[in-house]
Design an enzyme around this catalytic site. Structure first.
Site, PDB file in Angstrom:
ATOM      1  N   TYR A 141      45.943  54.024  28.209  1.00  0.00           N
ATOM      2  CA  TYR A 141      47.207  54.244  27.505  1.00  0.00           C
ATOM      3  C   TYR A 141      47.659  55.702  27.587  1.00  0.00           C
ATOM      4  CZ  TYR A 141      47.240  49.705  25.041  1.00  0.00           C
ATOM      5  OH  TYR A 141      47.298  48.377  24.713  1.00  0.00           O
ATOM      6  N   LYS A 190      33.507  47.725  31.558  1.00  0.00           N
ATOM      7  CA  LYS A 190      33.616  47.106  32.880  1.00  0.00           C
ATOM      8  C   LYS A 190      32.875  48.021  33.867  1.00  0.00           C
ATOM      9  CE  LYS A 190      35.284  44.027  35.824  1.00  0.00           C
ATOM     10  NZ  LYS A 190      34.821  42.631  35.886  1.00  0.00           N
ATOM     11  N   ASP A 223      34.826  40.901  30.835  1.00  0.00           N
ATOM     12  CA  ASP A 223      35.230  39.537  31.211  1.00  0.00           C
ATOM     13  C   ASP A 223      34.318  38.508  30.531  1.00  0.00           C
ATOM     14  OD1 ASP A 223      33.216  40.570  32.830  1.00  0.00           O
ATOM     15  OD2 ASP A 223      33.999  39.771  34.706  1.00  0.00           O
ATOM     16  N   ASP A 247      42.536  45.951  22.702  1.00  0.00           N
ATOM     17  CA  ASP A 247      43.848  45.339  22.450  1.00  0.00           C
ATOM     18  C   ASP A 247      43.805  43.863  22.833  1.00  0.00           C
ATOM     19  OD1 ASP A 247      46.670  45.182  21.959  1.00  0.00           O
ATOM     20  OD2 ASP A 247      47.004  45.332  24.120  1.00  0.00           O
ATOM     21  N   ASP A 251      43.510  40.208  20.204  1.00  0.00           N
ATOM     22  CA  ASP A 251      44.507  39.118  20.169  1.00  0.00           C
ATOM     23  C   ASP A 251      43.812  37.790  20.457  1.00  0.00           C
ATOM     24  OD1 ASP A 251      46.724  40.851  19.717  1.00  0.00           O
ATOM     25  OD2 ASP A 251      47.992  39.664  21.057  1.00  0.00           O
TER      26      ASP A 251
HETATM   27  C1  IPM Z   1      48.843  46.695  19.259  1.00  0.00           C
HETATM   28  C2  IPM Z   1      50.014  46.610  20.211  1.00  0.00           C
HETATM   29  C3  IPM Z   1      50.280  47.994  20.794  1.00  0.00           C
HETATM   30  C4  IPM Z   1      49.075  48.368  21.661  1.00  0.00           C
HETATM   31  C5  IPM Z   1      51.570  48.171  21.610  1.00  0.00           C
HETATM   32  C6  IPM Z   1      52.774  47.648  20.884  1.00  0.00           C
HETATM   33  C7  IPM Z   1      51.771  49.610  21.960  1.00  0.00           C
HETATM   34  O1  IPM Z   1      49.817  45.647  21.186  1.00  0.00           O
HETATM   35  O2  IPM Z   1      48.904  47.508  18.323  1.00  0.00           O
HETATM   36  O3  IPM Z   1      47.888  45.935  19.426  1.00  0.00           O
HETATM   37  O4  IPM Z   1      48.980  47.936  22.807  1.00  0.00           O
HETATM   38  O5  IPM Z   1      48.247  49.125  21.158  1.00  0.00           O
HETATM   39 MN    MN Z   2      48.106  44.376  20.782  1.00  0.00          MN
END
Ligand code: IPM
Ligand code: MN
Ligand code: NAD
Length: 357
Positions: A141, A190, A223, A247, A251
């Site tokens: 990032y 990784k 992975d 990240d 999710d």
């Molecule tokens: C999160 C989001 C952010 C990230 C984006 C919106 C910059 O996906 O906070 O998980 O990737 O960190």
């Molecule tokens: Mn996210």
């Protein structure tokens, strides 16, 4: 206690869920006799529209002066043009970097009342209690990026970097967190492919061996971790990983409690205010419809009380209020598993009611 809390509603469902987070904090203040002063600031796409930048200077200054910051979410189709000169998400990354919020805590503990809301089987979910520690101010990032000419047109690059100190401090925090839990750290990388992961792995191993010899330690490739997370989630205690892997995996991990709308997070630095937010985004597909689940944001407000204000009883009261509302069978659409669903504001009302003494 007097505390200054900056609210960054953001875009999409952000304002709807922040309203509920604020109401819950007001209810906590009333019940426990605190004075919380709230300040709402523009941030994200709405700030691009009003100020030409996703993180206006005044917003950043207000955040610096706050005791804690509660963020909804930023982004949306309106600002998604790949040729745009700035993006809502850039403001969020800048805020994390400016406040040096290197540690993103993302707890994943399915609520027993919601086991049926998850696509996973009960016998896989039961007993799951994971704390993800996502490194938040380094990695791909922030390693630099660009676009250059290429015989076929153009070539773009985003560079993943980590240095010794960045890895050591997040691994140290993971180990200290594990000592207060089940004493196990899993580092995800990784290293079979990426040089940056091999440095991560060397530094992590050294910190663990030299400073935390009594903490159980393992490494897992990212992975494979994506698979283990949904096949044997119970086996993990603290999972520490880099910015992008964390990240993505969290999710995925939101399917353990059943919805992105259930997962809060805390972003902490060495000093200064913490930033508290749900892990989900601005959910443009449901924005403005009263369908969003506000519980991730409400639980994030609880994390703010715990980590930035030191109010453990108050944080526990929020968790207990959420538990009791779920126990009574109330569900927003994302966790209703096809059953009857209530609105964002109704869910907020119920949590506020459950907080009354
Ligand atoms: C999160 C989001 C952010 C990230 C984006 C919106 C910059 O996906 O906070 O998980 O990737 O960190
Ligand atoms: Mn996210
Ligand atoms: P998203 O997290 O916004 O939504 C993914 C799916 O989950 C959608 O179907 C959405 O309706 C659902 N969902 C998310 N939160 C929910 C909630 N509280 N209640 C019920 N359902 C919920 O991801 P996306 O659609 O890929 O991204 C939309 C925008 O959000 C993008 O611009 C992205 O950059 C941004 N984003 C921002 C943040 C943040 O501000 N921290 C985090 C992630 C994504």
């Amino acid at each position: 206690m007097d505390a200054k809390i900056v609210l960054l509603p953001g875009d999409g469902i952000g304002p709807e869920i922040i309203d509920e987070g604020e109401r819950v904090l007001i209810a906590v203040a009333e019940r426990f006799g605190h004075q919380f002063e709230f300040q709402r600031c523009p941030k994200g796409g709405n700030a691009i529209d009003s100020h030409g930048t996703p993180l206006p200077d005044e917003t950043l200054e207000a955040c610096r002066a706050a005791d804690a910051i509660l963020l909804g979410a930023v982004g949306g189709p309106k600002w998604d043009d790949p040729n745009a000169k700035t993006r809502p998400e850039a403001g969020l990354l800048a805020l994390r970097k400016e406040l040096q919020l290197f540690a993103n805590l993302r707890p994943i503990k399915p609520h027993r009342q919601l086991i049926d809301a998850s696509p996973l089987k009960r016998e896989i979910l039961e007993g799951t209690d994971i704390l993800f520690l996502r490194e938040l101010t380094g990695g791909i990032y922030f390693g630099g990026s660009g676009v250059k000419e290429h015989p076929s047109g153009e070539e773009a690059y985003s560079i993943m970097t980590y240095n010794t100190e960045e890895v050591a401090r997040i691994v140290r925090l993971a180990a200290k967190s594990a000592q207060l839990r089940r004493n196990k750290v899993t580092s995800v990388d990784k290293a079979n492919v990426l040089e940056v992961s091999r440095l991560w792995r060397r530094v992590a191993a050294q910190v663990m061996a030299e400073e935390f010899p009594d903490v159980e330690y393992e490494v897992v490739l990212v992975d494979a971790m994506a698979m283990h997370l949904i096949s044997r989630p119970r086996d993990f205690d603290v999972v520490v990983t880099g910015n992008m892997f964390g990240d993505i995996l969290t999710d995925e991990g939101s399917m353990l409690p059943g919805s992105l709308g259930m997962l809060p997070s805390a972003s902490l630095g060495v000093s200064g205010p913490g930033l508290y937010e749900p892990i989900h985004g601005s959910a443009p597909d449901i924005a403005g419809k009263g369908l969003a689940n506000p519980l991730a944001t409400i639980l994030a407000a609880g994390m703010a009380l715990q980590h930035s204000l030191g109010l453990s009883d108050e944080a526990a009261a929020i968790d207990a209020a959420v538990e009791s509302v779920l126990e009574a069978g109330h569900r927003t659409a994302d966790i209703a598993a096809g059953g009857e669903a209530i609105s964002t504001a109704e869910m907020g009302d119920l949590v506020v009611a459950a907080l009354q003494p």
